[in-house]
Scaffold this active site. Structure first.
Site, short mmCIF file in Angstrom:
data_model
loop_
_atom_site.label_atom_id
_atom_site.label_comp_id
_atom_site.label_asym_id
_atom_site.label_seq_id
_atom_site.Cartn_x
_atom_site.Cartn_y
_atom_site.Cartn_z
CD GLN A 209 -22.04 -49.05 94.29
OE1 GLN A 209 -22.05 -50.27 94.42
NE2 GLN A 209 -20.92 -48.40 94.05
CG PHE A 240 -19.09 -53.43 99.32
CD1 PHE A 240 -18.51 -52.59 100.23
CD2 PHE A 240 -20.08 -54.31 99.76
CE1 PHE A 240 -18.87 -52.61 101.57
CE2 PHE A 240 -20.45 -54.34 101.09
CZ PHE A 240 -19.85 -53.49 102.01
CD GLU A 244 -19.54 -48.18 89.03
OE1 GLU A 244 -19.10 -47.38 88.17
OE2 GLU A 244 -18.79 -48.75 89.85
NE ARG A 322 -9.51 -46.94 89.17
CZ ARG A 322 -9.25 -45.78 89.78
NH1 ARG A 322 -8.40 -45.73 90.77
NH2 ARG A 322 -9.84 -44.67 89.38
NE ARG A 354 -13.94 -50.32 100.60
CZ ARG A 354 -14.43 -50.38 101.85
NH1 ARG A 354 -15.02 -51.48 102.28
NH2 ARG A 354 -14.32 -49.34 102.66
CG PHE A 356 -13.06 -49.83 89.15
CD1 PHE A 356 -14.40 -50.15 89.13
CD2 PHE A 356 -12.48 -49.34 88.00
CE1 PHE A 356 -15.15 -49.99 87.98
CE2 PHE A 356 -13.22 -49.18 86.83
CZ PHE A 356 -14.56 -49.51 86.83
CB THR A 454 -9.54 -44.15 84.53
OG1 THR A 454 -10.45 -45.25 84.49
CG2 THR A 454 -8.60 -44.31 85.72
CD GLU A 725 -12.63 -47.46 94.68
OE1 GLU A 725 -12.88 -48.37 93.88
OE2 GLU A 725 -12.33 -46.30 94.33
#
Length: 786
Positions: A209, A240, A244, A322, A354, A356, A454, A725
């Site tokens: 990703q 998902f 990443e 988060r 997904r 996060f 963020t 998400e």
């Protein structure tokens, strides 16, 4: 040339319309090419990664001499063979590609073997001589908290005086909830194919990703400039969040193999190795202390979140932040304290998934709402409604962001009416009075999810657009396609801007040598950012064409209008392709880059204050569940949901994302259980032991719709909202419906302690705990009466 008729002057819309996923037909026919489908070169090497069998140990000896001499082996790599920095971490430099003197989880990479076949590589790896000195292992959150073991400093977010508010509260409740992790279980496992090029360069086809991060990590690992590494991604078989950061490890190993041997090299994990070696959704232990009044309005609340991060930080800082950002969900808390502990354990480093971290915060606060309702013998929906954020007051979050787009109340009211929530709740209670074994439950929960990274600097994107002389268009941008429909949405944006058929827009593989320095396709921001960047590139070319046409035809620019596949220039019309060809002959550039950075956002991580999100996406879901009190078996039988996507770019794609997100969230909270044994071994590392939802687990009744009143108040791409998400959290209603069914065993007198996922074992334990508590209470009442 002729003038258009009045009906022809109507600009046909390409956005806000249903268009099939660009790869859908190819995927159904088995023609979509993934990395493992690419033709294999005759001299391709296959790589196997040998893993630690200990959770925490000193690595005393690693002798791979016999491995190097095994049949078919071309290359063996250990930490000592790394020419650059032995690290592939996203942030803190704490993720060695190969273990050096210490191993810190079962499955950690020790060395890699590249051979003519994967069978040869596996067989050779078994010849290594490895000696360990085992050390005490910390495996659970509770063990880490007791030992003070953290990968990052603990954080506290606070507003008002929660302790004082709790002290004077009319009612007060404390509770604890354990929230399990989740494996990404993407259909395509982690895979990289590295092809050596001239001058020590390397091309990597990687299922990731975040191509730019893979590029930077591989370059650092090889000790070469970033420009020497090109990463290309056409499509992923799911990501998902699992792709990443951690795909960089495997790309680095494949790249080093290719550059060292001069042969292409492929590293593809099988399902078991993938599940053992790669990170999951963070599991949490949550403690809460809440004070409230007779109406159920929260007057003070404290949360303590402790997450299992694993052996390294990975993205745990932002993920846990988060969680804190979403511990309020849709509710205003004047006096609130949120503590967050980021625990280091000797298990695999957990990573993005997904939502996060947001889902873990939201499932906790929704447990609180249900617990308050149970204490007051009230409808949980009424407790939720009385605690909602307001429109003009009670509208500032604990991190001091004013909510300007709140539509939670409207969605909740519409859903409650359309789903017949109140009548069904009465019917379920009547059913439970007469049914001693099967019990039903129902729950309506809302979603408010912040959209943006963020980490502020990540909110940027780039695109590259070429218009060829026949009027066809090549589109490239920094976003990656993992099945979510990003490519078709961005193509729609370009087709809309240039007013051409979408078939004229060619979607090309994401590659770091076309659009550099991009952010991950994550945080639900793929369409928002890449759509805007592509729109900017298309608009640049459109403005060039307008300026050229105005001069060439001697008309005012305002008299030039782009129509479907043609352009009206004053009183005449030419096709888009004709204008492009003419512009080329007059030396007008037909290539442009586009760039976008999300506006308005700013955030101080030290003070937890600012505007970390550009806007919020909202939704609500009603789930109905049934449980068997003798076995704990449970099933979600009906779901009704309404979700806000603003003015959807592609309603068909968005509805698919909403349904898929809900089902994946339902799996996290009901069936997907990760089990580590006392030695740190993951025991659930295959479909035989780890249960994702199957087709038969989909609720028999599944009603979903896009919120008809949705339109983003911000200047998002065509007023749409992110959809990757937010729908995941709608599945919290499924978990709460099961808890509601369990509560009925006590005639709703006791709210159950039910941890996630709500497997049959956990449901049965919760039922038995209620029955034991009821018996204890009855005994106490009898003794008191005597």
């Amino acid at each position: 040339m002729r003038n258009p008729t009045p009906s022809e002057t109507i600009i046909r819309g390409t956005v806000h319309k249903n268009h099939p996923h660009d790869s859908a037909a190819k995927q159904v026919m088995g023609e979509a090419v993934y990395i493992d489908d690419m033709p294999e070169a005759r001299d391709l090497l296959h790589i196997y990664v040998a893993q630690s069998t200990k959770a925490h140990a000193k690595l005393l000896k690693l002798d791979v001499s016999a491995v190097r001499n095994a049949p078919g082996v071309a290359c063996v790599l250990t930490a000592g063979d790394v020419p650059g920095i032995n690290d592939a971490s996203p942030v803190l430099g704490d993720d060695p590609v190969f273990a050096e003197d210490l191993v810190e989880y079962v499955g950690q990479s020790l060395f890699a073997v590249a051979a003519n076949s994967i069978e040869d590589a596996r067989a050779a790896a078994s010849l290594a001589i490895i000696e360990y000195e085992e050390l005490d292992a910390i495996l659970t959150v509770d063990q880490a908290m007791a030992a003070g073991s953290f990968v990052l400093p603990s954080r506290t977010m606070a507003r008002g005086d929660a302790a004082e508010a709790l002290g004077r509260a009319k009612h007060r409740l404390q509770g604890r909830m354990e929230i399990g992790g989740q494996d990404h279980f993407y259909l395509e496992s982690q895979i990289s194919l590295a092809v050596p090029r001239e001058d020590g360069d390397v091309l990597i086809h990687c299922s990731t990703q975040h191509p730019t991060e893979v590029q930077h990590n591989v370059a650092k690992f090889l000790n070469v400039p970033d420009h020497s590494v090109t990463v290309e991604v056409r499509r992923m078989g799911g990501g998902f969040g699992g792709k990443e950061t951690q795909g960089a490890w495997f790309a680095a190993i494949a790249a080093l193999t290719a550059t060292r041997t001069g042969r292409p090299a492929k590293l593809r994990l099988d399902r078991d190795d993938d599940m053992v070696m790669t990170g999951k959704r963070h599991d949490f232990v949550v403690d809460y202390d809440v004070g409230f009044d007779d109406a159920g309005r929260v007057t003070g609340i404290e949360f303590v979140f402790a997450s299992r991060c694993g052996r390294s930080a990975d993205l745990s800082a932002a993920i846990n932040d988060r969680t804190m950002f979403h511990a309020d969900n849709c509710y205003y808390f004047k006096d609130i304290t949120i503590q967050s502990h980021r625990c280091k354990t000797h298990t695999v480093s957990n990573t993005a998934f997904r939502g996060f971290g947001g889902p873990q915060g939201m499932v906790a606060v929704e447990r609180v709402m249900d617990a308050i309702a149970a204490r007051l013998e009230a409808d949980p929906l009424e407790v939720r409604k009385i605690n909602l954020y307001g429109k003009t007051d009670r509208n500032v979050t604990p991190y001091h962001m004013t909510i300007e787009d709140n539509i939670a109340a409207e969605i909740i009211e519409e859903l409650a009416e359309k789903s017949d929530y109140y009548q069904r709740r009465r019917e379920i209670r009547a059913f439970n009075e007469k049914s001693p074994i099967l019990k039903k439950g129902i729950s309506l929960t809302p979603v408010k999810f912040g959209i943006s990274f963020t980490t502020t600097f990540l909110n940027q994107a780039g695109a590259l657009l070429h218009v060829y002389t026949d009027g066809s268009v090549m589109l490239n941008h920094g976003g990656t396609e993992m099945g979510q429909g990003l490519f078709i949405k961005v193509a729609q944006v370009v087709a809309e801007e240039l007013q051409i058929d979408i078939e004229r827009v060619k979607i090309t593989a994401t590659t770091t040598d076309k659009v550099p320095n991009t952010s991950a396709t994550a945080a639900s921001s793929g369409s928002d950012m890449n759509g805007k960047a592509a729109e900017a590139a298309a608009r640049t070319i459109k403005e060039r064409l307008i300026a050229f046409a105005a001069g060439h035809y001697n008309v005012a620019e305002q008299d030039i209008q782009f129509l479907p596949n043609r352009v009206r220039i004053g009183d005449q019309t030419v096709s888009f392709a004709e204008l492009v060809q003419l512009a080329y002959l007059n030396r007008v550039s037909l290539s442009a880059t586009g760039y976008y950075k999300t506006p308005k956002i700013h955030y101080d991580a030290e003070t937890f204050s600012g505007r970390p999100f550009y806007y919020f996406a909202y939704g609500a879901a009603v789930s109905e569940a049934v449980i068997d009190t003798l076995t704990g078996e449970n099933r979600i039988t009906r779901v009704d949901l309404i979700h806000d996507t603003g003015k959807s770019l592609n309603p068909a794609i968005d509805l698919g994302q909403i349904e898929g997100g809900f089902i994946q969230g339902m799996g996290w909270l009901t069936t997907e259980e990760l089990v580590f044994d006392d030695h740190g071994n993951l025991r659930t590392h295959a479909p035989s032991t780890y249960k994702i939802p199957a087709c038969g687990d989909r609720p028999d009744i599944f009603n979903m719709e896009l919120y008809s009143g949705g339109e983003n108040v911000e200047d998002s791409i065509h007023k749409s909202k992110a959809v990757g998400e937010p729908p995941f959290m709608l599945a919290i209603s499924a978990f709460n419906a099961i808890a509601d069914a369990v509560s009925s065993v006590s005639d709703y007198a006791i709210y159950p302690t039910l941890d996630a996922p709500a497997t049959p074992e956990r449901v049965l334990k919760a039922v038995e705990a209620l029955e034991t508590e009821m018996t204890t209470q009855d005994t106490a009442r009898v003794k008191a009466a005597e």
